[in-house]
Design a protein around this motif. Structure first.
Motif, short mmCIF file in Angstrom:
data_model
loop_
_atom_site.label_atom_id
_atom_site.label_comp_id
_atom_site.label_asym_id
_atom_site.label_seq_id
_atom_site.Cartn_x
_atom_site.Cartn_y
_atom_site.Cartn_z
N ASN A 233 127.17 139.20 152.76
CA ASN A 233 127.01 139.97 151.21
C ASN A 233 126.41 139.72 150.20
OD1 ASN A 233 127.96 139.76 148.92
ND2 ASN A 233 128.83 141.74 149.63
N SER A 234 125.08 140.18 149.95
CA SER A 234 123.96 139.86 148.85
C SER A 234 124.41 139.56 147.79
CB SER A 234 124.01 141.14 148.46
OG SER A 234 123.97 142.23 147.54
N GLY A 235 125.59 139.54 147.84
CA GLY A 235 126.42 138.49 146.19
C GLY A 235 127.28 137.26 146.86
N GLN A 236 127.46 136.91 148.51
CA GLN A 236 128.21 135.82 149.01
C GLN A 236 126.67 135.07 149.09
OE1 GLN A 236 131.10 134.58 149.35
NE2 GLN A 236 129.93 132.95 149.03
N ARG A 237 125.51 135.43 149.40
CA ARG A 237 124.41 134.77 149.87
C ARG A 237 123.39 134.52 148.30
NH1 ARG A 237 120.08 137.50 153.50
NH2 ARG A 237 121.33 139.42 152.15
N GLN A 238 123.53 135.43 147.41
CA GLN A 238 123.42 134.50 146.56
C GLN A 238 124.34 133.67 145.63
OE1 GLN A 238 120.82 136.16 144.50
NE2 GLN A 238 120.88 134.41 143.40
N ALA A 239 125.12 133.36 145.43
CA ALA A 239 126.20 133.04 145.33
C ALA A 239 126.02 131.42 146.14
CB ALA A 239 127.52 132.55 145.06
N ILE A 240 125.35 131.70 147.22
CA ILE A 240 125.47 129.85 147.64
C ILE A 240 124.40 129.45 147.64
CG2 ILE A 240 124.70 128.96 149.92
CD1 ILE A 240 125.94 131.57 151.71
N LEU A 241 122.92 130.18 147.71
CA LEU A 241 121.59 130.05 146.48
C LEU A 241 122.04 129.28 145.13
CD1 LEU A 241 119.18 132.61 147.32
CD2 LEU A 241 118.80 130.33 148.72
N PHE A 242 122.90 130.48 144.65
CA PHE A 242 123.34 129.31 143.26
C PHE A 242 123.47 128.03 143.01
CE2 PHE A 242 126.02 128.40 139.86
CZ PHE A 242 125.04 128.82 138.27
N GLU A 243 124.39 127.89 143.74
CA GLU A 243 125.07 126.59 143.95
C GLU A 243 124.32 125.90 144.47
OE1 GLU A 243 127.63 125.81 142.14
OE2 GLU A 243 128.20 127.62 141.88
N VAL A 244 123.72 125.52 145.71
CA VAL A 244 121.72 125.07 146.24
C VAL A 244 121.29 124.35 145.04
CG1 VAL A 244 120.45 124.75 147.64
CG2 VAL A 244 123.07 126.21 148.45
N ALA A 245 120.37 125.74 144.62
CA ALA A 245 119.63 125.22 142.81
C ALA A 245 120.03 124.08 142.11
CB ALA A 245 119.28 126.57 143.04
#
Length: 306
Positions: A233-245
């Motif tokens: 899911n694009s929203g889930q992957r964006q959330a992962i990237l946000f936390e990583v960044a």
């Protein structure tokens, strides 16, 4: 409840105890972790004050009903509207800050955060109401000391808090997947992780050097095939990237994530080069409510919090 002599001692014990327990519950439910939200100390103050108001409303419901002051209960409807406004304000505030972060949270993640803060005010109200109701029952049905009423009311309140906390606990990536380190390779101008094509680097030599020298890659492996649906899911992957960044930082280069064969691949050039921290951050990222449209996801074991 009110009379010419003011509030009776019994109601005073009930109101003060229920309000304090509800406020304490709101304090315990504020989790300041690596995500740093709410921000300390201003975020703490805002949510504690709002929680205290919710606790006071929950504490006053019982006395007002007992004294047949039914018009006072209308404040409950106003409180609910206020809690919805809190959700709206949280959402707008986070959206305004999107441009200040390394990577955007995304609308789905922001919506989930704002719903959580609204729901926690309802939890406080229910805990306070349960505490007040328990104390009232002891006052009416049993002749015991005030401290016994307070202790029993507190026990019931904290028990309700525990049950509601478990019920509203969010799943995390670790509940449905594992994460391993990926091997970064550059083939001509293409970026590969574990032989999985990720992206074209458009011939930028600087980008190639950054990925080869300082890049990190992680591969997310779903525990079952159907878990790939929420992870993609694009929203889930964006959330992962946000936390990583936000936790590792991000240099002036983009991060990329593409679905591999049954996996999700994340490659980034971080400021802090720590693969263990990267894997931990991914595993602790909450699963968004929007991804639970997939019924099979409910099979996953619920664990952890916000």
């Amino acid at each position: 409840m009110p009379n010419n002599d003011g509030i009776s001692p019994e109601y005073l014990v009930l109101i003060i105890t229920a309000t304090l327990i509800g406020t304490l519950v709101r304090f315990l439910s504020i989790k300041l972790d690596y995500r740093q939200y709410p921000n300390y100390p201003n975020g703490y103050l805002i949510h504690l004050v709002t929680g205290a108001l919710a606790a006071a409303i929950g504490a006053f419901i019982i006395p007002t009903l007992m004294e047949k002051e039914f018009t006072a209960v209308t404040f409950l409807a106003l409180a609910i509207q206020h809690f919805r406004d809190v959700r709206k304000i949280e959402r707008e505030s986070l959206l305004d800050l999107e441009g200040e972060e390394f990577s955007k949270r995304g609308d789905a993640y922001i919506d989930g955060i704002s719903k959580i803060f609204e729901a926690r005010n309802y939890i406080v109200l229910l805990v306070s109401f349960s505490t007040a109701l328990t104390i009232l029952l002891f006052q009416r049905l049993l002749e015991v000391d005030a401290w016994v009423e307070i202790v029993c009311g507190s026990i019931v309140g904290f028990s309700i808090f525990y049950l509601l906390k478990r019920f509203t606990a969010r799943q995390k990536i670790k509940d449905i997947a594992t994460v391993t380190e990926g091997k970064i390779e550059i083939r001509d101008s293409d970026l590969y992780v574990n032989d999985i094509f990720v992206s074209h680097l458009m011939g930028r030599e600087e980008a190639k050097e950054w990925f080869l020298q300082d890049g990190l890659a992680a591969v997310i492996h779903p525990n079952e095939n159907h878990f790939l649906i929420p992870l993609s899911n694009s929203g889930q992957r964006q959330a992962i990237l946000f936390e990583v960044a936000r936790r590792l930082g991000q240099k002036k280069l983009y991060s990329i994530q593409n679905p591999g064969p049954g996996t999700i691949v994340i490659a980034i050039v971080p400021i802090i080069k720590n693969i263990d921290l990267l894997k931990e951050t991914i595993l602790l990222t909450p699963l968004l409510e929007t991804v639970k449209k997939n019924p099979e996801l409910l099979k996953a074991k619920v664990g952890g919090e916000e």
